[in-house]
Design a protein around this motif. Structure first.
Motif, PDB file in Angstrom:
ATOM      1  N   SER A  20       0.825  -1.209   0.000  1.00 22.90           N
ATOM      2  CA  SER A  20       0.000   0.000   0.000  1.00 22.90           C
ATOM      3  C   SER A  20       0.861   1.262   0.000  1.00 22.90           C
ATOM      4  O   SER A  20       0.551   2.231  -0.694  1.00 22.90           O
ATOM      5  CB  SER A  20      -0.925   0.006   1.213  1.00 22.90           C
ATOM      6  OG  SER A  20      -1.805  -1.076   1.157  1.00 22.90           O
ATOM      7  N   LEU A  21       1.937   1.242   0.786  1.00 25.96           N
ATOM      8  CA  LEU A  21       2.826   2.400   0.802  1.00 25.96           C
ATOM      9  C   LEU A  21       3.520   2.587  -0.549  1.00 25.96           C
ATOM     10  O   LEU A  21       3.716   3.719  -1.004  1.00 25.96           O
ATOM     11  CB  LEU A  21       3.864   2.251   1.916  1.00 25.96           C
ATOM     12  CG  LEU A  21       3.326   2.369   3.339  1.00 25.96           C
ATOM     13  CD1 LEU A  21       4.432   2.101   4.349  1.00 25.96           C
ATOM     14  CD2 LEU A  21       2.711   3.727   3.573  1.00 25.96           C
ATOM     15  N   GLY A  22       3.896   1.493  -1.186  1.00 22.22           N
ATOM     16  CA  GLY A  22       4.498   1.585  -2.517  1.00 22.22           C
ATOM     17  C   GLY A  22       3.538   2.162  -3.535  1.00 22.22           C
ATOM     18  O   GLY A  22       3.906   3.018  -4.343  1.00 22.22           O
ATOM     19  N   LEU A  23       2.282   1.724  -3.487  1.00 24.20           N
ATOM     20  CA  LEU A  23       1.279   2.278  -4.402  1.00 24.20           C
ATOM     21  C   LEU A  23       1.013   3.753  -4.115  1.00 24.20           C
ATOM     22  O   LEU A  23       0.772   4.540  -5.037  1.00 24.20           O
ATOM     23  CB  LEU A  23      -0.014   1.479  -4.310  1.00 24.20           C
ATOM     24  CG  LEU A  23       0.035   0.081  -4.905  1.00 24.20           C
ATOM     25  CD1 LEU A  23      -1.265  -0.655  -4.617  1.00 24.20           C
ATOM     26  CD2 LEU A  23       0.282   0.149  -6.396  1.00 24.20           C
ATOM     27  N   LEU A  24       1.085   4.141  -2.850  1.00 24.33           N
ATOM     28  CA  LEU A  24       0.917   5.543  -2.492  1.00 24.33           C
ATOM     29  C   LEU A  24       2.068   6.385  -3.039  1.00 24.33           C
ATOM     30  O   LEU A  24       1.842   7.484  -3.565  1.00 24.33           O
ATOM     31  CB  LEU A  24       0.822   5.691  -0.973  1.00 24.33           C
ATOM     32  CG  LEU A  24       0.494   7.065  -0.443  1.00 24.33           C
ATOM     33  CD1 LEU A  24      -0.887   7.503  -0.936  1.00 24.33           C
ATOM     34  CD2 LEU A  24       0.536   7.072   1.060  1.00 24.33           C
ATOM     35  N   LEU A  25       3.290   5.875  -2.959  1.00 31.07           N
ATOM     36  CA  LEU A  25       4.431   6.582  -3.541  1.00 31.07           C
ATOM     37  C   LEU A  25       4.286   6.707  -5.055  1.00 31.07           C
ATOM     38  O   LEU A  25       4.615   7.754  -5.632  1.00 31.07           O
ATOM     39  CB  LEU A  25       5.733   5.860  -3.196  1.00 31.07           C
ATOM     40  CG  LEU A  25       6.272   6.056  -1.794  1.00 31.07           C
ATOM     41  CD1 LEU A  25       7.466   5.137  -1.563  1.00 31.07           C
ATOM     42  CD2 LEU A  25       6.659   7.496  -1.571  1.00 31.07           C
ATOM     43  N   ILE A  26       3.807   5.660  -5.696  1.00 26.48           N
ATOM     44  CA  ILE A  26       3.594   5.712  -7.145  1.00 26.48           C
ATOM     45  C   ILE A  26       2.544   6.763  -7.489  1.00 26.48           C
ATOM     46  O   ILE A  26       2.709   7.552  -8.422  1.00 26.48           O
ATOM     47  CB  ILE A  26       3.202   4.316  -7.679  1.00 26.48           C
ATOM     48  CG1 ILE A  26       4.413   3.388  -7.631  1.00 26.48           C
ATOM     49  CG2 ILE A  26       2.652   4.399  -9.092  1.00 26.48           C
ATOM     50  CD1 ILE A  26       4.097   1.950  -7.950  1.00 26.48           C
ATOM     51  N   VAL A  28       1.718   9.444  -5.758  1.00 21.76           N
ATOM     52  CA  VAL A  28       2.286  10.778  -5.538  1.00 21.76           C
ATOM     53  C   VAL A  28       3.205  11.160  -6.694  1.00 21.76           C
ATOM     54  O   VAL A  28       3.173  12.287  -7.183  1.00 21.76           O
ATOM     55  CB  VAL A  28       3.028  10.821  -4.185  1.00 21.76           C
ATOM     56  CG1 VAL A  28       3.906  12.057  -4.060  1.00 21.76           C
ATOM     57  CG2 VAL A  28       2.036  10.767  -3.042  1.00 21.76           C
ATOM     58  N   ALA A  29       4.023  10.204  -7.143  1.00 25.95           N
ATOM     59  CA  ALA A  29       4.951  10.488  -8.240  1.00 25.95           C
ATOM     60  C   ALA A  29       4.222  10.765  -9.544  1.00 25.95           C
ATOM     61  O   ALA A  29       4.670  11.583 -10.350  1.00 25.95           O
ATOM     62  CB  ALA A  29       5.915   9.325  -8.419  1.00 25.95           C
ATOM     63  N   VAL A  30       3.097  10.109  -9.773  1.00 21.16           N
ATOM     64  CA  VAL A  30       2.325  10.368 -10.994  1.00 21.16           C
ATOM     65  C   VAL A  30       1.685  11.753 -10.936  1.00 21.16           C
ATOM     66  O   VAL A  30       1.582  12.450 -11.942  1.00 21.16           O
ATOM     67  CB  VAL A  30       1.268   9.252 -11.200  1.00 21.16           C
ATOM     68  CG1 VAL A  30       0.278   9.625 -12.281  1.00 21.16           C
ATOM     69  CG2 VAL A  30       1.952   7.952 -11.559  1.00 21.16           C
ATOM     70  N   MET A  31       1.282  12.169  -9.743  1.00 22.47           N
ATOM     71  CA  MET A  31       0.607  13.459  -9.601  1.00 22.47           C
ATOM     72  C   MET A  31       1.571  14.648  -9.595  1.00 22.47           C
ATOM     73  O   MET A  31       1.171  15.758  -9.934  1.00 22.47           O
ATOM     74  CB  MET A  31      -0.219  13.478  -8.318  1.00 22.47           C
ATOM     75  CG  MET A  31      -1.391  12.523  -8.339  1.00 22.47           C
ATOM     76  SD  MET A  31      -2.538  12.835  -9.683  1.00 22.47           S
ATOM     77  CE  MET A  31      -3.197  14.388  -9.186  1.00 22.47           C
ATOM     78  N   LEU A  32       2.829  14.451  -9.216  1.00 26.09           N
ATOM     79  CA  LEU A  32       3.768  15.568  -9.123  1.00 26.09           C
ATOM     80  C   LEU A  32       3.931  16.369 -10.417  1.00 26.09           C
ATOM     81  O   LEU A  32       3.871  17.597 -10.380  1.00 26.09           O
ATOM     82  CB  LEU A  32       5.134  15.076  -8.636  1.00 26.09           C
ATOM     83  CG  LEU A  32       5.310  14.990  -7.134  1.00 26.09           C
ATOM     84  CD1 LEU A  32       6.676  14.422  -6.790  1.00 26.09           C
ATOM     85  CD2 LEU A  32       5.134  16.332  -6.471  1.00 26.09           C
ATOM     86  N   PHE A  45      10.329  13.323  -9.253  1.00 29.49           N
ATOM     87  CA  PHE A  45       9.226  12.378  -9.418  1.00 29.49           C
ATOM     88  C   PHE A  45       9.709  11.007  -9.886  1.00 29.49           C
ATOM     89  O   PHE A  45       9.140   9.990  -9.507  1.00 29.49           O
ATOM     90  CB  PHE A  45       8.155  12.928 -10.369  1.00 29.49           C
ATOM     91  CG  PHE A  45       8.410  12.649 -11.815  1.00 29.49           C
ATOM     92  CD1 PHE A  45       7.827  11.559 -12.425  1.00 29.49           C
ATOM     93  CD2 PHE A  45       9.229  13.465 -12.565  1.00 29.49           C
ATOM     94  CE1 PHE A  45       8.050  11.290 -13.755  1.00 29.49           C
ATOM     95  CE2 PHE A  45       9.458  13.206 -13.887  1.00 29.49           C
ATOM     96  CZ  PHE A  45       8.874  12.119 -14.490  1.00 29.49           C
ATOM     97  N   ASP A  46      10.749  10.950 -10.705  1.00 29.27           N
ATOM     98  CA  ASP A  46      11.215   9.658 -11.206  1.00 29.27           C
ATOM     99  C   ASP A  46      11.815   8.804 -10.089  1.00 29.27           C
ATOM    100  O   ASP A  46      11.616   7.593 -10.057  1.00 29.27           O
ATOM    101  CB  ASP A  46      12.190   9.830 -12.363  1.00 29.27           C
ATOM    102  CG  ASP A  46      13.307  10.811 -12.072  1.00 29.27           C
ATOM    103  OD1 ASP A  46      13.267  11.462 -11.014  1.00 29.27           O
ATOM    104  OD2 ASP A  46      14.218  10.928 -12.906  1.00 29.27           O
ATOM    105  N   TRP A  47      12.501   9.438  -9.140  1.00 27.66           N
ATOM    106  CA  TRP A  47      13.068   8.687  -8.026  1.00 27.66           C
ATOM    107  C   TRP A  47      11.985   8.245  -7.049  1.00 27.66           C
ATOM    108  O   TRP A  47      12.062   7.150  -6.479  1.00 27.66           O
ATOM    109  CB  TRP A  47      14.134   9.520  -7.315  1.00 27.66           C
ATOM    110  CG  TRP A  47      15.323   9.728  -8.187  1.00 27.66           C
ATOM    111  CD1 TRP A  47      15.668  10.874  -8.850  1.00 27.66           C
ATOM    112  CD2 TRP A  47      16.303   8.756  -8.538  1.00 27.66           C
ATOM    113  NE1 TRP A  47      16.807  10.672  -9.582  1.00 27.66           N
ATOM    114  CE2 TRP A  47      17.217   9.385  -9.408  1.00 27.66           C
ATOM    115  CE3 TRP A  47      16.496   7.427  -8.206  1.00 27.66           C
ATOM    116  CZ2 TRP A  47      18.314   8.707  -9.938  1.00 27.66           C
ATOM    117  CZ3 TRP A  47      17.585   6.762  -8.742  1.00 27.66           C
ATOM    118  CH2 TRP A  47      18.480   7.396  -9.595  1.00 27.66           C
ATOM    119  N   ILE A  48      10.972   9.077  -6.856  1.00 26.40           N
ATOM    120  CA  ILE A  48       9.858   8.696  -5.985  1.00 26.40           C
ATOM    121  C   ILE A  48       9.098   7.533  -6.597  1.00 26.40           C
ATOM    122  O   ILE A  48       8.724   6.579  -5.910  1.00 26.40           O
ATOM    123  CB  ILE A  48       8.931   9.906  -5.734  1.00 26.40           C
ATOM    124  CG1 ILE A  48       9.679  10.983  -4.955  1.00 26.40           C
ATOM    125  CG2 ILE A  48       7.677   9.483  -4.983  1.00 26.40           C
ATOM    126  CD1 ILE A  48       8.926  12.282  -4.841  1.00 26.40           C
TER     127      ILE A  48
END
Length: 128
Positions: A20-26, A28-32, A45-48
């Motif tokens: 779930s945390l990994g999907l949340l990071l993904i 956030v990175a898509v929205m940045l 965003f690419d590193w996140i």
């Protein structure tokens, strides 16, 4: 009275939290890039995204497999859900290849998301 938590149950809970945390990071990175008006301004965003994909993959690898007593279809859906983590990692690799475009990365991200959504809704159906 509650059941004691077994090591396998604890590991499954931690892997679920990690996924779930990994999907949340993904997410956030898509929205940045959308929030910050483009990819040039959203430098991290690419590193996140890569960190989120790696966390998803690690949690998928360490998730305990369902026992043989579970229905075959349920075990297959768990395997298919694991493939979405591999697809997210392929999308992360697309971020660092210089000849790829935005749509290549986004296509892999959407493919992984569709698999996750299908597996999520499939989990509510009863198994025979």
């Amino acid at each position: 009275m509650t059941q004691p938590i077994t090591p396998t149950g604890r590991r499954a809970a931690l892997c679920s939290l990690g996924g779930s945390l990994g999907l949340l990071l993904i997410a956030v990175a898509v929205m940045l890039p959308l929030i910050q008006d483009g990819f040039e301004k959203a430098a991290a965003f690419d590193w996140i995204y890569t960190a989120g994909a790696a966390v998803c993959l690690i949690s998928t690898v360490f998730t305990p497999r369902l026992p043989k007593s579970e229905p075959l279809s349920r075990r297959r859906w768990q395997r298919i859900e694991g493939w979405s983590s591999i697809i997210f990692c392929a999308a992360a690799a697309m971020l660092f290849v210089p000849s790829t475009t935005f749509r290549d990365w986004l296509a892999f991200t959407l493919a992984g998301a569709v698999i996750r959504i299908i597996c999520f809704f499939r989990s509510f159906r009863p198994y025979k």
